[in-house]
Scaffold this motif. Structure first.
Motif, short mmCIF file in Angstrom:
data_model
loop_
_atom_site.label_atom_id
_atom_site.label_comp_id
_atom_site.label_asym_id
_atom_site.label_seq_id
_atom_site.Cartn_x
_atom_site.Cartn_y
_atom_site.Cartn_z
N SER A 192 -63.81 15.52 87.67
CA SER A 192 -62.90 16.10 88.65
C SER A 192 -62.92 15.29 89.95
CB SER A 192 -63.32 17.54 88.90
OG SER A 192 -62.59 18.09 89.95
N ALA A 193 -64.11 14.88 90.39
CA ALA A 193 -64.25 14.19 91.68
C ALA A 193 -63.44 12.89 91.73
CB ALA A 193 -65.73 13.91 91.95
N LEU A 194 -63.29 12.23 90.61
CA LEU A 194 -62.49 10.99 90.60
C LEU A 194 -61.03 11.32 90.91
CD1 LEU A 194 -64.77 10.32 88.06
CD2 LEU A 194 -63.52 8.20 88.28
N LEU A 195 -60.52 12.39 90.27
CA LEU A 195 -59.12 12.76 90.47
C LEU A 195 -58.90 13.32 91.87
CD1 LEU A 195 -58.71 14.21 86.93
CD2 LEU A 195 -57.34 12.37 87.85
N GLU A 196 -59.87 14.10 92.36
CA GLU A 196 -59.78 14.62 93.73
C GLU A 196 -59.68 13.46 94.71
OE1 GLU A 196 -63.35 17.01 94.28
OE2 GLU A 196 -63.05 17.74 92.25
N ASN A 197 -60.48 12.43 94.46
CA ASN A 197 -60.51 11.24 95.32
C ASN A 197 -59.13 10.58 95.40
OD1 ASN A 197 -61.05 8.13 95.66
ND2 ASN A 197 -62.80 9.19 96.53
#
Ligand code: C5P
Length: 228
Positions: A192-197
């Motif tokens: 998720s953190a990659l996409l949030e970034n």
């Protein structure tokens, strides 16, 4: 035409936090190995077409034997994992790309054996509707941000905004692959953190306080109690 949905199971952890010799994925909870419990539930979800596992090269044949022994269906391939979870997932995504991709990918930790069919279904249905779904639960404790050098508190984020994030995490395959390709050089502890970034809006869904990750010895005991 129905969506092609593949599950990607990162299972390449060295287990060093758990024990230097034993791999936590092969520890048994009520007679069934952790990784097999995860795979039994993932394979029971009719919306999931096939499963790809990421594992350390030296344990691939052991996992293959267990899959045969427990008659686990839907496992398409076991790919080599990487040094980090992020690298392991990326290797799995590259394999999926090589076989023509899919519509949605369900990333689920091999070390979360207590996930349920219902949680997986809910995550997939939400992702089909909203584009993504990350499973988690509201935190119970007050969480503080600490300066690792001094041990002093930096701040206390408002508790009712905080969740513990678990897996499954379901994304459009192409979006997750693109994010991993773009952000290869940076480090993230979940997908998720990659996409949030990259500015994507990511949706959440409630999991269960029982959907624990087996990290240390006591987690095996807790899991056993949860299964009673
Ligand atoms: O170690 P961690 O808590 O991040 O592990 C979460 C999941 O990621 C576990 O199922 C573990 O096997 C997997 N993992 C992986 N490759 C790594 C490290 C962890 O597939 N290099």
């Amino acid at each position: 035409l129905s969506d092609k949905i593949l599950a990607l199971i990162p299972a390449a952890g060295s287990g060093t936090r758990y024990s230097k010799i034993k791999n936590k994925l092969f520890e048994k909870i009520k007679k069934i190995p952790v990784i097999i419990r995860s795979l039994i539930t993932v394979s029971s979800v009719s919306l999931i077409n096939e499963i790809i596992i990421c594992a350390a090269p030296e344990i691939i044949s052991h996992i293959e034997n267990l899959i045969f022994e427990y008659k686990i269906k839907k496992v398409k391939k076991i790919v080599s994992g990487g040094k980090t979870r992020q690298e392991s997932v990326f290797n799995g995504l590259l394999y999926i790309k090589g076989i023509g991709g899919c519509d949605f990918v369900v990333v689920h930790d091999g070390a979360r054996p207590l996930v349920t069919t219902e949680i997986l279904q809910k995550a997939i249905i939400t992702a089909k509707d909203k584009g993504s779904c990350v499973i988690g639960m509201p935190v119970k404790d007050t969480i503080k941000k600490i300066n690792p050098k001094t041990g002093m508190i930096i701040e206390t984020p408002e508790r009712n905004l905080l969740w513990n994030i678990q897996t499954p995490q379901v994304f459009r395959f192409k979006e997750l692959l693109d994010a991993h390709e773009l952000l290869q050089k940076e480090t993230f502890t979940d997908d998720s953190a990659l996409l949030e970034n990259l500015g994507h809006s990511i949706f959440t869904g409630m999991g269960s306080y029982k959907n624990i990750k087996i990290t240390s010895e006591e987690d095996l005991k807790i899991a056993e109690i949860f299964l009673d």
